[in-house]
Design a protein around this motif. Structure first.
Motif, PDB file in Angstrom:
ATOM      1  N   ALA A 116       0.816  -1.206   0.000  1.00  0.00           N
ATOM      2  CA  ALA A 116       0.000   0.000   0.000  1.00  0.00           C
ATOM      3  C   ALA A 116       0.852   1.259   0.000  1.00  0.00           C
ATOM      4  O   ALA A 116       0.414   2.303  -0.450  1.00  0.00           O
ATOM      5  CB  ALA A 116      -0.915   0.002   1.219  1.00  0.00           C
ATOM      6  N   ALA A 117       2.070   1.179   0.472  1.00  0.00           N
ATOM      7  CA  ALA A 117       2.919   2.357   0.597  1.00  0.00           C
ATOM      8  C   ALA A 117       3.304   2.966  -0.743  1.00  0.00           C
ATOM      9  O   ALA A 117       3.555   4.152  -0.827  1.00  0.00           O
ATOM     10  CB  ALA A 117       4.177   2.003   1.378  1.00  0.00           C
ATOM     11  N   ASP A 118       3.338   2.177  -1.812  1.00  0.00           N
ATOM     12  CA  ASP A 118       3.776   2.698  -3.093  1.00  0.00           C
ATOM     13  C   ASP A 118       2.838   3.745  -3.670  1.00  0.00           C
ATOM     14  O   ASP A 118       3.263   4.808  -4.076  1.00  0.00           O
ATOM     15  CB  ASP A 118       3.941   1.553  -4.107  1.00  0.00           C
ATOM     16  N   ALA A 135       2.598  10.913  -4.265  1.00  0.00           N
ATOM     17  CA  ALA A 135       2.111  10.098  -5.376  1.00  0.00           C
ATOM     18  C   ALA A 135       0.695  10.508  -5.752  1.00  0.00           C
ATOM     19  O   ALA A 135       0.332  10.512  -6.930  1.00  0.00           O
ATOM     20  CB  ALA A 135       2.167   8.615  -5.015  1.00  0.00           C
ATOM     21  N   GLN A 136      -0.107  10.875  -4.776  1.00  0.00           N
ATOM     22  CA  GLN A 136      -1.464  11.319  -5.043  1.00  0.00           C
ATOM     23  C   GLN A 136      -1.498  12.684  -5.720  1.00  0.00           C
ATOM     24  O   GLN A 136      -2.429  12.989  -6.456  1.00  0.00           O
ATOM     25  CB  GLN A 136      -2.270  11.353  -3.749  1.00  0.00           C
ATOM     26  N   THR A 173       1.903  11.469   7.200  1.00  0.00           N
ATOM     27  CA  THR A 173       3.035  12.366   7.461  1.00  0.00           C
ATOM     28  C   THR A 173       4.357  11.621   7.345  1.00  0.00           C
ATOM     29  O   THR A 173       5.292  12.099   6.706  1.00  0.00           O
ATOM     30  CB  THR A 173       2.905  13.009   8.854  1.00  0.00           C
ATOM     31  N   MET A 174       4.431  10.438   7.944  1.00  0.00           N
ATOM     32  CA  MET A 174       5.670   9.648   7.881  1.00  0.00           C
ATOM     33  C   MET A 174       5.946   9.186   6.449  1.00  0.00           C
ATOM     34  O   MET A 174       7.097   9.144   6.015  1.00  0.00           O
ATOM     35  CB  MET A 174       5.604   8.456   8.839  1.00  0.00           C
ATOM     36  N   GLU A 177       9.216   9.608   1.633  1.00  0.00           N
ATOM     37  CA  GLU A 177       9.259   9.811   0.182  1.00  0.00           C
ATOM     38  C   GLU A 177      10.209  10.949  -0.201  1.00  0.00           C
ATOM     39  O   GLU A 177      10.823  10.920  -1.262  1.00  0.00           O
ATOM     40  CB  GLU A 177       7.855  10.094  -0.346  1.00  0.00           C
ATOM     41  N   LEU A 178      10.343  11.934   0.669  1.00  0.00           N
ATOM     42  CA  LEU A 178      11.245  13.054   0.387  1.00  0.00           C
ATOM     43  C   LEU A 178      12.709  12.685   0.565  1.00  0.00           C
ATOM     44  O   LEU A 178      13.587  13.402   0.098  1.00  0.00           O
ATOM     45  CB  LEU A 178      10.903  14.251   1.287  1.00  0.00           C
TER      46      LEU A 178
END
Length: 185
Positions: free
Chosen positions: A20-22, A28-29, A92-93, A98-99
């Motif tokens: 689900a994290a991808d 990503a959204q 948030t995490m 992702e950054l």
């Protein structure tokens, strides 16, 4: 039988968040729809955070922000917000991961602009002027394509009616009514 069920349950519990994290990450959204501006500060009274938020609330900057399809993310400590609305801890995490920030500077806030393509366009520590952010966006190829978008084309019936001086959708006097297109016997 019980051991198989237990093993399957453990595998699903471990694999579900990873799968689900991808696609569920905030960036990503936003990809392809908006340009996230992310401010990361260690406290809510950080001068870079407060100054930039105040500058973005000015009418001219607010209009420029909306015109450029931007969205504001703020991360203070480990609490995140998207356009002033609280984000849950998991989102948030996911944004922080992702950054790929590495070690955060406790002394200075960090301002990151991400383009519609998902790539970092600005990664700046300390105060930054909104005009510099807007200038960076205006120089992006995507912004140029959006600005050069063709004007909407009028339908053919309205164009013919306008040329004959009549109302759209009505045939002029003496004009033969054409059969509707797409009807085959």
């Amino acid at each position: 039988m019980l051991s198989r069920s237990l093993t399957l349950a453990v595998l699903l519990a471990v694999a579900s968040p990873l799968m689900a994290a991808d696609g569920d990450t905030p960036l990503a959204q936003e990809r392809g729809r908006s340009r996230p501006l992310i401010i990361i500060a260690s406290s809510s009274v950080d001068s870079t955070l407060t100054t930039l938020k105040k500058q973005l609330d000015e009418p001219a900057n607010k209009e420029g922000f909306a015109k450029r399809s931007m969205v504001l993310y703020t991360i203070v400590g480990l609490a995140g917000q998207r356009n002033g609305k609280e984000m849950d801890a998991q989102s948030t995490m996911a944004l922080i991961r992702e950054l790929k920030l590495g070690v955060l500077d406790k002394e200075q806030a960090q301002v990151i602009l991400v383009g519609k393509d998902g790539e970092k366009k600005i990664d700046h520590k300390g105060p930054i002027d909104p005009k510099e952010i807007f200038s960076t966006i205006d120089q992006m190829p995507m912004a140029e394509k959006e600005a050069a978008a063709p004007a909407p084309v009028a339908p053919a019936a309205e164009t013919k009616a306008a040329a004959q001086g009549g109302k759209p959708g009505k045939a002029g006097k003496g004009a033969a009514a054409a059969p509707p297109a797409g009807l085959d016997d």
